[in-house]
Design an enzyme around this catalytic site. Structure first.
Site, PDB file in Angstrom:
ATOM      1  N   LYS A 207      -2.529  10.597   2.401  1.00  0.00           N
ATOM      2  CA  LYS A 207      -3.273   9.408   2.816  1.00  0.00           C
ATOM      3  C   LYS A 207      -3.797   8.726   1.569  1.00  0.00           C
ATOM      4  O   LYS A 207      -4.634   9.264   0.853  1.00  0.00           O
ATOM      5  CB  LYS A 207      -4.425   9.802   3.738  1.00  0.00           C
ATOM      6  CG  LYS A 207      -5.301   8.621   4.143  1.00  0.00           C
ATOM      7  CD  LYS A 207      -6.340   9.017   5.177  1.00  0.00           C
ATOM      8  CE  LYS A 207      -7.220   7.832   5.546  1.00  0.00           C
ATOM      9  NZ  LYS A 207      -8.208   8.175   6.573  1.00  0.00           N
ATOM     10  N   LYS A 271       0.475   7.877   5.266  1.00  0.00           N
ATOM     11  CA  LYS A 271      -0.309   6.727   5.689  1.00  0.00           C
ATOM     12  C   LYS A 271      -0.761   5.936   4.485  1.00  0.00           C
ATOM     13  O   LYS A 271      -1.242   6.556   3.541  1.00  0.00           O
ATOM     14  CB  LYS A 271      -1.517   7.251   6.471  1.00  0.00           C
ATOM     15  CG  LYS A 271      -2.517   6.230   6.875  1.00  0.00           C
ATOM     16  CD  LYS A 271      -3.652   6.892   7.568  1.00  0.00           C
ATOM     17  CE  LYS A 271      -4.684   5.836   7.824  1.00  0.00           C
ATOM     18  NZ  LYS A 271      -5.970   6.374   8.070  1.00  0.00           N
TER      19      LYS A 271
HETATM   20  C1  PBG Z   1     -10.787   7.471   9.199  1.00  0.00           C
HETATM   21  C2  PBG Z   1      -9.509   6.750   9.376  1.00  0.00           C
HETATM   22  C3  PBG Z   1      -9.115   5.509   8.848  1.00  0.00           C
HETATM   23  C4  PBG Z   1      -7.894   5.208   9.416  1.00  0.00           C
HETATM   24  C5  PBG Z   1      -7.545   6.274  10.242  1.00  0.00           C
HETATM   25  N1  PBG Z   1      -8.548   7.216  10.189  1.00  0.00           N
HETATM   26  C6  PBG Z   1      -9.834   4.574   7.964  1.00  0.00           C
HETATM   27  C7  PBG Z   1     -10.155   4.955   6.576  1.00  0.00           C
HETATM   28  O1  PBG Z   1      -9.722   5.981   6.062  1.00  0.00           O
HETATM   29  O2  PBG Z   1     -10.922   4.187   5.989  1.00  0.00           O
HETATM   30  C8  PBG Z   1      -7.106   3.941   9.176  1.00  0.00           C
HETATM   31  C9  PBG Z   1      -6.193   3.555  10.289  1.00  0.00           C
HETATM   32  C10 PBG Z   1      -5.785   2.121  10.295  1.00  0.00           C
HETATM   33  O3  PBG Z   1      -6.043   1.351   9.344  1.00  0.00           O
HETATM   34  O4  PBG Z   1      -5.163   1.719  11.282  1.00  0.00           O
HETATM   35  N2  PBG Z   1     -10.914   8.182   8.033  1.00  0.00           N
END
Ligand code: PBG
Length: 348
Positions: A207, A271
């Protein structure tokens, strides 16, 4: 007799592109409704639907209304949902206590969905503190000589409690998105210890700290705040770069893949998706576990905005984008387009 200007070519790849039926015959990648996971933002209450400005077509839903969308998805063949809880700002605190409240929106929704659909639906839940902490970070804070940090190990306990509570409420898979080190192994231990050996872990393995999460943070009220922490004049960072990955680093992705697999992840995720297809492709070569790509909020919003501006055709651009994610190696795609694409026939 060969006509003028005709060349004798042995290979003519165009032969197999000549008609739609031929193209279909040799198509290598297919998108099916069951390849998708639909993400949802859930709030407590009844009969609540709050449109999200930065995510056209997506609303925060109370559990009763969520059931209608889950049913719509099931009828279309979209059999998996990922639930994100959204709670009022006044209920947030530095430790994100409400994340493991068994009466919070996510456990309410899990119980309602399980009652309504039995095991027909695969229910996944986001495990992270950012939607529940007043500072908006994914872990707990601590003051150190280098300033306020996001403290890895104490955060694990809070995430573990949240995951066990989700398992108790009926989640098939818990999905840690916090990016603390060791959380997959920690959650595996916490789940096993509580008798949830069969609750799986979909790990946000790779991520990246991405600008494409903007609309999500608006939807979930989880913007990381650089402002003062309660009881301290020191400020935490205003971004997530000390825990989410640096997008310049593909080798580091290999380390995260090895760790999550070794710690017991059942599925791995990359992601965001579209700007990270090289990472997804690399992951496909390195792991035999099922792979998931998250087509995130900013990717969705960008397509919606371009389509609304008349810059491109939404059906074709969406089909092409989602196909590219599958082609690069994703078994499953989490996308805000899941139901719309299935409903409007944008899949194959
Ligand atoms: C929470 C989380 C996020 C997303 C999924 N889980 C946001 C972040 O890390 O700031 C992003 C998902 C999206 O942008 O659709 N940690």
């Amino acid at each position: 007799m060969i006509q003028d200007k005709t060349v004798a070519l042995t290979h003519r790849p165009r032969r197999l592109r000549a008609t739609p039926a031929l193209r279909e015959l040799v198509a290598e990648t297919h998108l099916r409704p069951q390849d998708f996971v639909a993400p949802y933002f859930v709030v407590s209450g009844t009969n609540i639907t709050e449109p999200i400005g930065s995510l056209p077509g997506v609303s925060r839903l109370s559990p009763d209304l969520l059931l209608r969308d889950l049913e719509r998805g099931l009828k279309l063949g979209v059999r998996a949902a990922m639930l994100f809880g959204v709670v009022p700002n006044e209920t947030k605190d530095p430790s994100g206590k409400r994340a493991s409240d068994p009466h919070g929106p996510v456990p309410q929704a899990l119980r309602a969905a399980r009652r309504a659909f039995g095991n027909d639906l695969v229910l996944m839940t986001d495990v992270c503190l950012c939607g529940y902490t007043d500072h908006g970070h994914c872990g707990l804070l601590r003051s150190t000589p280098r300033g306020v940090i996001i403290d890895n190990d104490p955060s694990l306990a809070a995430l573990g409690e949240m995951a066990v509570m989700h398992a108790e409420a009926g989640a098939d898979l818990v999905s840690p998105s916090d990016m603390m080190d060791g959380r997959v192994g920690y959650l595996r231990g916490a789940l096993d210890h509580s008798g949830f050996q069969d609750t799986g872990i979909l790990a946000y393995t790779v991520k990246y700290a991405s600008a494409f999460y903007g609309p999500f943070r608006d939807a979930a009220g989880s913007v990381p705040k650089g402002g003062a922490v309660a009881d301290s004049a020191a400020r935490p960072p205003s971004d997530r770069k000390t825990y989410q990955m640096d997008f310049r680093n593909p080798r580091e992705a290999r380390l995260e893949i090895a760790l999550d697999a070794a710690e017991g992840a059942d599925l791995l995720m990359v992601k965001p998706a579209l700007a990270y297809l090289d990472i997804l492709y690399q992951m496909r070569q390195l792991s035999s576990l099922p792979l998931v790509a998250y087509h995130v909020s900013g990717e969705y919003a960008a397509l919606k905005a371009a389509a609304a501006a008349g810059a491109l055709g939404e059906a074709a651009a969406t089909h092409e984008s989602l196909t590219a994610i599958k082609r690069a190696g994703a078994d499953l795609i989490i996308s805000y387009y899941a139901l719309e694409a299935a409903e409007k026939g944008w899949l194959d």
